[in-house]
Design a protein around this motif. Structure first.
Motif, PDB file in Angstrom:
ATOM      1  N   MET A 169      -0.220  -7.414  -2.649  1.00  0.00           N
ATOM      2  CA  MET A 169      -0.936  -7.657  -1.394  1.00  0.00           C
ATOM      3  C   MET A 169      -1.789  -6.451  -1.003  1.00  0.00           C
ATOM      4  SD  MET A 169      -0.194 -10.710  -0.685  1.00  0.00           S
ATOM      5  CE  MET A 169      -0.979 -10.766   0.918  1.00  0.00           C
ATOM      6  N   ILE A 170      -1.258  -5.238  -1.241  1.00  0.00           N
ATOM      7  CA  ILE A 170      -2.030  -4.034  -0.925  1.00  0.00           C
ATOM      8  C   ILE A 170      -3.270  -3.940  -1.806  1.00  0.00           C
ATOM      9  CG2 ILE A 170      -1.987  -1.506  -0.977  1.00  0.00           C
ATOM     10  CD1 ILE A 170       0.911  -1.626  -0.115  1.00  0.00           C
ATOM     11  N   VAL A 173      -5.870  -6.232  -0.389  1.00  0.00           N
ATOM     12  CA  VAL A 173      -6.507  -5.609   0.782  1.00  0.00           C
ATOM     13  C   VAL A 173      -7.397  -4.451   0.350  1.00  0.00           C
ATOM     14  CG1 VAL A 173      -6.063  -4.357   2.937  1.00  0.00           C
ATOM     15  CG2 VAL A 173      -4.631  -6.319   2.304  1.00  0.00           C
ATOM     16  N   THR A 175      -9.410  -4.218  -2.026  1.00  0.00           N
ATOM     17  CA  THR A 175     -10.760  -4.586  -2.446  1.00  0.00           C
ATOM     18  C   THR A 175     -11.771  -4.380  -1.323  1.00  0.00           C
ATOM     19  OG1 THR A 175     -10.307  -6.888  -1.845  1.00  0.00           O
ATOM     20  CG2 THR A 175      -9.919  -6.237  -4.135  1.00  0.00           C
TER      21      THR A 175
END
Length: 251
Positions: A169-170, A173, A175
């Motif tokens: 998930m990090i 984010v 990008t």
């Protein structure tokens, strides 16, 4: 040529040659209890040594068990009276021909319910640690001890799945925020390096504990260490069989 001890019949023929068969007639003569007995060609007593061809293996006295019999003995097939795949398929075809469309629908529904219930029972017994339902890789006293040894301790490897999801998930984010992406990659590399070191320590600790509990065991080694690490890398609630000991218990 007549030898001195041979008698001559009235017709001039040797008595020893009267019952002799011509050469090449395909048989031999055995003398048993003073009587001549014809022996068929190629007949060799079973217990006469040195008469078998090279590579001869004496019969073992029983038929080689079939694959199905071996699977029943190992527990792969738990119902010895169960039909084979071909027999079950043939039976389904015969049942379908003998039933109407509605009856066949009801039969398939009952079959699905029975299969679902059977799978539920198998999963429940597997989770309880019943070795009859466990995969071959989870059977044995050593594997049971390793599971208890892992379940009684805390490891950071238990968070490998949640940690991997958070890092993913990090990265998504990241990008939109390059600074976050670079920081998350550093954290991810440190986490992976720590898991590698912890995995080595878990494997060595599990092997040492197994050798102390079961001296002379042949189960210890890389495979057992990897089994311990794979168990430790699963969240405690998701482990199968389910943990039997609490954290901090002595095993």
């Amino acid at each position: 040529m007549k030898l001195p001890w041979q008698k001559t019949d009235g017709d001039g023929t040797d008595s020893t040659d009267s019952g002799r068969k011509p050469v090449g007639s395909g048989g031999s003569t055995k003398v048993t209890g003073g009587a001549a007995v014809d022996d068929p060609v190629g007949s060799v007593p079973a217990d006469e040594p040195g008469k078998h061809p090279k590579g001869y293996t004496p019969p073992k006295g029983r038929a080689t068990p079939s694959r199905r019999e071996q699977e029943i003995q190992r527990g792969v097939i738990r119902d010895p009276n169960a039909m084979s795949t071909a027999q079950a398929s043939q039976r389904r075809k015969e049942l379908k021909k003998s039933m109407s469309k509605e009856e066949w629908k009801d039969y398939k529904k009952r079959e699905r319910e029975e299969t679902r219930e059977r799978n539920r029972i198998q999963q429940e017994r597997m989770a309880a640690g019943d070795e009859r339902y466990l995969p071959a890789n989870d059977r044995g006293e050593e594997k049971r001890f390793v599971r208890d040894w892992v379940d009684s301790r805390r490891f950071l490897a238990e968070w490998v799945m949640p940690g991997a999801f958070i890092l993913l998930m990090i990265m998504v984010v990241g990008t939109f925020a390059p600074a976050v992406a670079s920081a998350s990659s550093i954290v991810g590399m440190i986490f992976i390096l720590y898991l590698l070191v912890e995995g080595i320590l878990i494997g060595r600790g599990a092997n040492r504990a197994v050798r102390n509990r079961f001296p002379g065991t042949a189960q210890a080694g890389f495979g057992l260490g990897f089994y311990a690490f794979s168990r430790a890398s699963q969240p405690r609630r998701w482990r199968t069989p389910r943990p039997r000991v609490k954290r901090g218990d002595t095993v």
